[in-house]
Design a protein around this motif. Structure first.
Motif, PDB file in Angstrom:
ATOM      1  N   SER A  13       0.838  -1.207   0.000  1.00 14.22           N
ATOM      2  CA  SER A  13       0.000   0.000   0.000  1.00 14.22           C
ATOM      3  C   SER A  13       0.864   1.243   0.000  1.00 14.22           C
ATOM      4  O   SER A  13       1.508   1.562   1.009  1.00 14.22           O
ATOM      5  N   THR A  14       0.865   1.961  -1.134  1.00 17.53           N
ATOM      6  CA  THR A  14       1.595   3.219  -1.214  1.00 17.53           C
ATOM      7  C   THR A  14       0.995   4.250  -0.277  1.00 17.53           C
ATOM      8  O   THR A  14       1.710   5.032   0.359  1.00 17.53           O
ATOM      9  N   SER A  15      -0.329   4.250  -0.163  1.00 15.98           N
ATOM     10  CA  SER A  15      -0.997   5.219   0.704  1.00 15.98           C
ATOM     11  C   SER A  15      -0.623   5.003   2.171  1.00 15.98           C
ATOM     12  O   SER A  15      -0.528   5.956   2.948  1.00 15.98           O
ATOM     13  N   TYR A  16      -0.392   3.740   2.543  1.00 12.32           N
ATOM     14  CA  TYR A  16      -0.003   3.437   3.919  1.00 12.32           C
ATOM     15  C   TYR A  16       1.393   4.002   4.207  1.00 12.32           C
ATOM     16  O   TYR A  16       1.620   4.637   5.253  1.00 12.32           O
ATOM     17  N   LEU A  18       2.785   6.474   2.657  1.00  8.82           N
ATOM     18  CA  LEU A  18       2.649   7.928   2.658  1.00  8.82           C
ATOM     19  C   LEU A  18       2.103   8.422   3.989  1.00  8.82           C
ATOM     20  O   LEU A  18       2.576   9.432   4.537  1.00  8.82           O
ATOM     21  N   MET A  19       1.118   7.710   4.531  1.00  6.85           N
ATOM     22  CA  MET A  19       0.524   8.112   5.806  1.00  6.85           C
ATOM     23  C   MET A  19       1.567   8.086   6.922  1.00  6.85           C
ATOM     24  O   MET A  19       1.657   9.021   7.735  1.00  6.85           O
ATOM     25  N   SER A 136       9.910   3.415   4.036  1.00  2.40           N
ATOM     26  CA  SER A 136       9.620   3.746   2.638  1.00  2.40           C
ATOM     27  C   SER A 136      10.122   2.663   1.686  1.00  2.40           C
ATOM     28  O   SER A 136      11.276   2.225   1.796  1.00  2.40           O
ATOM     29  N   LEU A 144       9.365  10.429  -0.439  1.00  2.26           N
ATOM     30  CA  LEU A 144       8.844  10.442   0.925  1.00  2.26           C
ATOM     31  C   LEU A 144       9.847  11.090   1.889  1.00  2.26           C
ATOM     32  O   LEU A 144       9.450  11.812   2.809  1.00  2.26           O
ATOM     33  N   ARG A 227       2.527  -4.801   4.412  1.00  6.08           N
ATOM     34  CA  ARG A 227       1.729  -3.654   3.962  1.00  6.08           C
ATOM     35  C   ARG A 227       2.569  -2.622   3.223  1.00  6.08           C
ATOM     36  O   ARG A 227       2.064  -1.899   2.360  1.00  6.08           O
TER      37      ARG A 227
END
Length: 467
Positions: A13-16, A18-19, A136, A144, A227
């Motif tokens: 998950s790239t969004s994970y 990033l978060m 990352s 990131l 993840r």
């Protein structure tokens, strides 16, 4: 260690990622905010406590000394207690410092609270890039990692706007504001909400998988890596194990080889020192004083400062867009060339400027325009290169065994260099702005050869592959 088959091939998950990076980068925002928020309170601070310029200067610089202390020790503490606990401790220190500074009863009291805030800044300057690099995926690590610098410059910009809004609404920094509390005190209280958000965010994100492996918590690390990167997580954990010294805690002696620091540690120190010696903080700490000294009004000087902050944010966004496409080294080289040219231009312009009765340079017509353009182009060149890229490299250039300790040493050197540049500019300004910018030009030229000869490209490489 055995990983369940269905989790091994789970899509990352790239969004994970990033978060997680965004939460860690809040420390960078507070880093920028805390260093800049005092700008609007300096004059009021001196008047309120009837302090000398020397005492006020020490009060301002105490945060930088605290930052060096925080940076030096936070890496070791992070290797012992984990990245998340140090983030939480920094959030607490930011909060306490903001409240304590706001209600200080004198300069010594104020210096103590600013020193605590500086420790938090130093800790954030180490933990954020380390944590971001460790969570990352390799193909996103540059972008990131650049979020740290983006957060710093946004924090600076937010602090300047906050100071300006509070001072304008109150009438002056010394005037009463909400609840009858002086406006300058409210400037420090505005740091409390983001500090609390930082602490809450740190409580909600997982520990670094590389720290977990170092502590023998392989299953927890595998769950997080599933993840973040997906693929053969078990192989990833084994790769981390091979580069982490599990038989004992990492320590500062790991940085020493044959009686001296490891060469890679010296490279990190060099990057940190040169990032400051090119004089970037002169622009952000003294820009209003600088532009007023050469003939701009107070209002115009403030406008120029705000514009410069916006330029810094925009160019940091450019770095984020291209750091993983072009690599770290090419951007540093371009930045060094641009800074050398623009700083050299400022040195020539100020060096040949006539002086007024007070001894300040006066720039008229084309000379003033040239100086203004060169200064903002300098910020542009720094903003897409040495600003964000140094933090990216410091987060990824050291191997797992020494990352925390090496980052601490490099970040401490950066804060000491910041202190040196910030405290030497006023006397250099009295000697001549041409001399000051001449020295920064020399540092920029040195930075070019430093990169060409000593920096190795890290784009696309796994942290486990770092020498």
């Amino acid at each position: 260690m055995t990983i369940q088959h269905e989790t091994v091939h789970q899509k990352p998950s790239t969004s994970y990622a990033l978060m997680l990076a965004l939460v860690a980068a809040i420390g960078g925002f507070l880093f920028g905010y805390d260093t800049a928020v005092i700008n609007g309170a300096v004059a009021a601070l001196g008047n309120t406590f009837q302090a000398s310029s020397v005492a006020v200067g020490l009060a301002v610089s105490s945060a930088l000394l605290g930052s060096a202390v925080g940076a030096f020790f936070s890496g070791q503490l992070a290797d012992r207690f984990g990245r998340i606990k140090i983030m939480i401790a920094a959030a607490v220190l930011f909060t306490v410092s903001g409240v304590g500074s706001a209600f200080a009863s004198g300069i010594p009291d104020f210096m103590f609270w600013r020193l605590l805030g500086g420790v938090a800044i130093g800790a954030a300057s180490v933990i954020a890039p380390a944590y971001i690099a460790e969570v990352s995926p390799a193909h996103l690590r540059g972008r990131l990692g650049s979020l740290q610098q983006l957060a710093i410059v946004i924090g600076i910009f937010a602090a300047l706007l906050s100071d300006y809004f509070i001072a304008v609404q109150a009438g002056s920094a010394e005037a009463p504001f909400w609840a009858g509390i002086s406006a300058w005190r409210w400037m420090f209280l505005t740091e409390v909400p983001p500090a609390i958000i930082y602490g809450i965010g740190a409580l909600m994100i997982p520990e670094s998988p590389r720290y977990l492996v170092a502590r023998g918590r392989d299953r927890e690390a595998a769950s997080i890596l599933t993840r973040l990167v997906g693929g053969d997580v078990e192989a990833k954990v084994r790769a981390i194990q091979q580069t982490v010294m599990r038989e004992r805690k990492p320590r500062m002696s790991d940085l020493i080889s044959r009686g001296g620091l490891l060469p890679i540690v010296w490279v990190g120190i060099g990057l940190s020192v040169l990032q400051q010696f090119v004089g970037i903080n002169v622009i952000f700490y003294y820009s209003s004083v600088l532009w007023r000294a050469i003939g701009f009004s107070e209002k115009d000087s403030l406008s120029i400062t705000v514009i410069t902050s916006i330029v810094n944010i925009v160019t940091t966004l450019i770095a984020i867009a291209f750091v993983d496409k072009f690599g770290r080294k090419p951007l540093l080289i371009l930045g060094s060339i641009g800074m050398t040219i623009t700083l050299g231009t400022l040195a020539v312009v100020f060096g040949h400027a006539p002086l007024d009765a007070a001894g300040n340079p006066t720039l008229q017509g084309a000379a003033g325009t040239t100086a203004l353009i060169a200064a903002n182009l300098y910020v542009f060149c720094f903003g897409f290169s040495w600003g964000p890229i140094v933090w990216v490299l410091l987060g990824e250039m050291f191997n797992n065994k020494i990352r925390g300790a090496a980052l601490s040493v490099a970040a401490a050197a950066q804060w000491i260099a910041n202190f040196v540049v910030s405290t030497t500019f006023p006397p250099l300004k009295d000697i001549g702005l041409g001399v000051a910018y001449g020295l920064y030009t020399i540092a920029a030229a040195i930075s070019l050869f430093f990169v060409l000869l000593l920096i190795k490209e890290t784009r696309g490489r796994e942290l486990e592959d770092m020498a």
